[in-house]
Design a protein around this motif. Structure first.
Motif, short mmCIF file in Angstrom:
data_model
loop_
_atom_site.label_atom_id
_atom_site.label_comp_id
_atom_site.label_asym_id
_atom_site.label_seq_id
_atom_site.Cartn_x
_atom_site.Cartn_y
_atom_site.Cartn_z
N PRO A 89 0.84 -1.21 0.00
CA PRO A 89 0.00 0.00 0.00
C PRO A 89 0.87 1.26 0.00
CG PRO A 89 0.10 -0.88 2.21
CD PRO A 89 0.88 -1.84 1.33
N CYS A 91 0.56 4.06 -1.27
CA CYS A 91 -0.16 5.32 -1.09
C CYS A 91 -0.85 5.41 0.27
CB CYS A 91 -1.19 5.49 -2.20
SG CYS A 91 -0.50 5.53 -3.86
N SER A 93 -2.55 2.78 3.64
CA SER A 93 -3.50 1.67 3.77
C SER A 93 -4.75 2.08 4.54
CB SER A 93 -2.82 0.50 4.49
OG SER A 93 -3.76 -0.46 4.90
N GLY A 119 1.91 5.87 3.97
CA GLY A 119 2.49 5.44 2.71
C GLY A 119 3.78 6.17 2.39
N ASN A 151 -9.56 -4.91 -5.05
CA ASN A 151 -8.67 -5.05 -3.90
C ASN A 151 -8.31 -6.52 -3.72
OD1 ASN A 151 -10.45 -6.28 -1.49
ND2 ASN A 151 -11.73 -4.87 -2.70
N VAL A 155 -5.46 -4.81 0.69
CA VAL A 155 -4.99 -3.57 0.08
C VAL A 155 -5.77 -3.35 -1.22
CG1 VAL A 155 -3.00 -2.43 -1.01
CG2 VAL A 155 -2.69 -3.79 1.08
N GLU A 159 -4.50 1.87 -3.83
CA GLU A 159 -3.48 2.16 -2.81
C GLU A 159 -2.08 1.75 -3.27
OE1 GLU A 159 -6.32 1.73 1.15
OE2 GLU A 159 -5.15 0.00 0.44
N THR A 160 -1.98 0.99 -4.34
CA THR A 160 -0.67 0.55 -4.85
C THR A 160 -0.16 1.43 -5.99
OG1 THR A 160 -1.53 -0.98 -6.55
CG2 THR A 160 -1.32 -1.83 -4.28
#
Length: 207
Positions: A89, A91, A93, A119, A151, A155, A159-160
């Motif tokens: 994650p 950015c 989590s 992040g 997701n 995660v 968020e990745t």
């Protein structure tokens, strides 16, 4: 090549990936560090020492990816060529944020709580960084985060997607399943070899 595990996983969780990368011609080393118990303050100094020893690639699962980019941000001279993050994650989590809001679950994040929630900044370092995210929503993280899109159960894909990545891919795997995915292993080997998350042509030499 250095392999880093996630927050609650032991170093042995990376063994399957290590075997796959060894079969692809690499020499993997599993690096164990204190995830929840130690946090960045305890984990980063020895990680920096290890990464400074020789030029290498890094494969990191979940929190391991945040630890790696934190080390490279603080020490841009480290001779790390390429990094592949599995479900990290980068950015921040939402699941970690949900855990942190509850006193009885905050302890599960230990001293890594802040890093997981905030992040990493957009990537501007020398190393090429790629992320392989999962889209099979099977995991306890969904109980603590209101995921709107794809997701891996812990995660979200969003968020990745850190700005500055060299490559990004989404595969049908859960957060833990990424560790045992032949597709993820092939993509990681391809990125280390060619700088892209696609299997290299047969017979290409490993570096």
């Amino acid at each position: 090549m250095v392999l880093l595990h996630g927050i609650w996983m032991p170093g042995l969780s990376m063994r399957w990936m290590a075997q796959r990368l060894a079969a692809a011609g690499y020499v993997p080393e599993i690096y164990a560090y204190p995830g929840a118990g130690g946090g960045p303050d305890a984990a980063l100094p020895p990680l920096v020492r290890r990464l400074s020893a020789e030029p290498c690639h890094v494969l990191a699962h979940s929190l391991g990816g945040l630890m790696t980019l934190s080390a490279l941000t603080a020490h841009p001279q480290l001779p790390v060529r390429r990094v592949v993050c599995l479900g990290s994650p980068l950015c921040g989590s939402a699941a970690a944020g949900g855990l942190a809001r509850r006193p009885w679950t905050l302890a599960a994040l230990g001293r890594s709580a802040q890093l997981l929630q905030r992040g990493c900044p957009p990537w501007r370092g020398r190393a090429e960084v790629a992320v392989i995210a999962g889209s099979s929503p099977h995991g306890l993280g969904r109980l603590f985060a209101g995921f709107d899109g794809d997701n891996d159960g812990t995660v979200s894909v969003a968020e990745t997607r850190l700005d500055g990545l060299a490559d990004h891919a989404v595969i049908p795997a859960s957060h833990t399943g990424l560790l045992f995915s032949p597709e993820a292993a092939a993509m990681a080997a391809a990125f280390f070899r060619h700088g892209r998350l696609r299997p290299a042509p047969a017979g290409a030499a490993a570096r």
